[in-house]
Design a protein around this motif. Structure first.
Motif, short mmCIF file in Angstrom:
data_model
loop_
_atom_site.label_atom_id
_atom_site.label_comp_id
_atom_site.label_asym_id
_atom_site.label_seq_id
_atom_site.Cartn_x
_atom_site.Cartn_y
_atom_site.Cartn_z
N THR A 167 65.53 -9.96 22.20
CA THR A 167 64.33 -10.48 21.56
C THR A 167 64.32 -11.99 21.69
N SER A 168 63.18 -12.54 22.07
CA SER A 168 63.07 -14.00 22.13
C SER A 168 62.71 -14.48 20.73
N GLY A 169 63.67 -15.13 20.09
CA GLY A 169 63.47 -15.58 18.71
C GLY A 169 63.78 -14.46 17.73
N LEU A 170 63.49 -14.68 16.47
CA LEU A 170 63.81 -13.70 15.43
C LEU A 170 62.91 -12.48 15.50
N ILE A 171 61.60 -12.69 15.64
CA ILE A 171 60.67 -11.56 15.71
C ILE A 171 59.77 -11.69 16.93
N GLY A 172 60.30 -12.26 18.00
CA GLY A 172 59.53 -12.49 19.21
C GLY A 172 59.41 -11.25 20.09
N ASP A 173 58.90 -11.47 21.27
CA ASP A 173 58.71 -10.39 22.23
C ASP A 173 60.05 -9.91 22.77
N LYS A 174 60.09 -8.66 23.17
CA LYS A 174 61.28 -8.08 23.76
C LYS A 174 61.26 -8.32 25.27
N TYR A 175 62.44 -8.47 25.84
CA TYR A 175 62.58 -8.63 27.27
C TYR A 175 63.92 -8.03 27.69
N ILE A 176 64.12 -7.88 28.99
CA ILE A 176 65.37 -7.35 29.52
C ILE A 176 66.25 -8.52 29.94
N LYS A 177 67.47 -8.52 29.44
CA LYS A 177 68.45 -9.56 29.80
C LYS A 177 69.50 -8.90 30.69
N LEU A 178 69.68 -9.46 31.88
CA LEU A 178 70.69 -8.95 32.81
C LEU A 178 71.92 -9.84 32.76
N THR A 179 73.08 -9.21 32.62
CA THR A 179 74.34 -9.93 32.64
C THR A 179 75.11 -9.48 33.88
N SER A 203 70.92 -0.99 24.11
CA SER A 203 69.59 -0.78 23.55
C SER A 203 69.21 -1.89 22.59
N ALA A 204 67.95 -1.88 22.22
CA ALA A 204 67.42 -2.89 21.31
C ALA A 204 67.99 -2.71 19.92
N VAL A 205 68.22 -3.82 19.24
CA VAL A 205 68.64 -3.79 17.84
C VAL A 205 67.40 -3.65 16.99
N ASP A 206 67.36 -2.62 16.17
CA ASP A 206 66.20 -2.37 15.31
C ASP A 206 66.39 -3.12 14.00
N ILE A 207 65.75 -4.28 13.89
CA ILE A 207 65.92 -5.14 12.72
C ILE A 207 65.40 -4.47 11.45
N GLU A 208 64.32 -3.72 11.58
CA GLU A 208 63.75 -3.05 10.40
C GLU A 208 64.75 -2.08 9.79
N LEU A 225 68.02 -2.17 10.10
CA LEU A 225 69.13 -2.93 9.53
C LEU A 225 68.78 -3.49 8.16
N ILE A 226 67.56 -4.01 8.02
CA ILE A 226 67.13 -4.57 6.74
C ILE A 226 67.03 -3.46 5.70
N SER A 227 66.49 -2.32 6.08
CA SER A 227 66.36 -1.23 5.11
C SER A 227 67.72 -0.70 4.68
N LYS A 228 68.68 -0.65 5.62
CA LYS A 228 70.03 -0.23 5.25
C LYS A 228 70.67 -1.23 4.28
N TYR A 229 70.44 -2.50 4.52
CA TYR A 229 71.00 -3.54 3.65
C TYR A 229 70.35 -3.48 2.27
N VAL A 230 69.03 -3.34 2.24
CA VAL A 230 68.30 -3.33 0.97
C VAL A 230 68.69 -2.13 0.13
N PHE A 231 68.83 -0.97 0.77
CA PHE A 231 69.12 0.25 0.02
C PHE A 231 70.61 0.53 -0.09
N GLY A 232 71.46 -0.41 0.32
CA GLY A 232 72.88 -0.36 0.06
C GLY A 232 73.72 0.54 0.95
N SER A 233 73.20 0.95 2.11
CA SER A 233 74.02 1.81 2.96
C SER A 233 74.59 1.08 4.16
#
Length: 150
Positions: free
Chosen positions: A101-113, A132-137, A139-147
């Motif tokens: 992701t470019s930035g915190l909530i930016g567009d997704k792109y493919i990064k080649l290493t 695969s992409a990290v699903d921030i939503e 992660l936040i819901s797991k943190y908020v609901f304590g799991s």
């Protein structure tokens, strides 16, 4: 006589303007008219959430291609991403592709290493080392609901 020369000048100006607009449309739209300066490779991902066709493919922070299409492989239950890579860029057979992701909530792109292999990936080849992409939503819901793991 003078009226015809003015009309001819205006006509030439309009034609030149239309040619310039056509040229800019092709260049800014990144269309290829004569030949294609790219080759295609595929990448297998478990999830490409948020990635869209037309997204950039970057290597070392430099754009080296575009995402051509995203399809679902029903047999293996994975997302197949077709990448168009610039012809001047060579990829090794152990290159790693990740959805970033470019930035915190930016567009997704493919990064080649780049990998350390000696063999090059051939056009039409498949990149199997993917992240695969990290699903921030989620992660936040797991943190908020304590799991979330602490």
């Amino acid at each position: 006589m003078e009226k015809r020369s003015i009309e001819a000048a205006v006509g030439i100006f309009v034609i030149l303007g239309m040619i310039c607009v056509g040229y800019l449309t092709i260049k800014l739209g990144k269309m290829q008219i004569l030949g294609d300066n790219t080759y295609s490779v595929n990448a297998r991902f478990d999830s490409v959430a948020g990635l869209k066709a037309g997204a950039y493919v970057e290597m070392a922070g430099v754009p080296v291609g575009l995402v051509d299409s995203i399809t679902f492989d029903n047999k293996d239950q994975v997302a197949m991403v077709k990448l168009k890579i610039d012809k001047g860029v060579t990829l090794t057979d152990d290159v790693i592709a990740s959805v970033s992701t470019s930035g915190l909530i930016g567009d997704k792109y493919i990064k080649l290493t780049p990998g350390g292999g000696d063999e090059n990936l051939k056009p039409g080849g498949v990149i199997t080392d993917t992240e695969s992409a990290v699903d921030i939503e989620s992660l936040i819901s797991k943190y908020v609901f304590g799991s979330a793991d602490k």
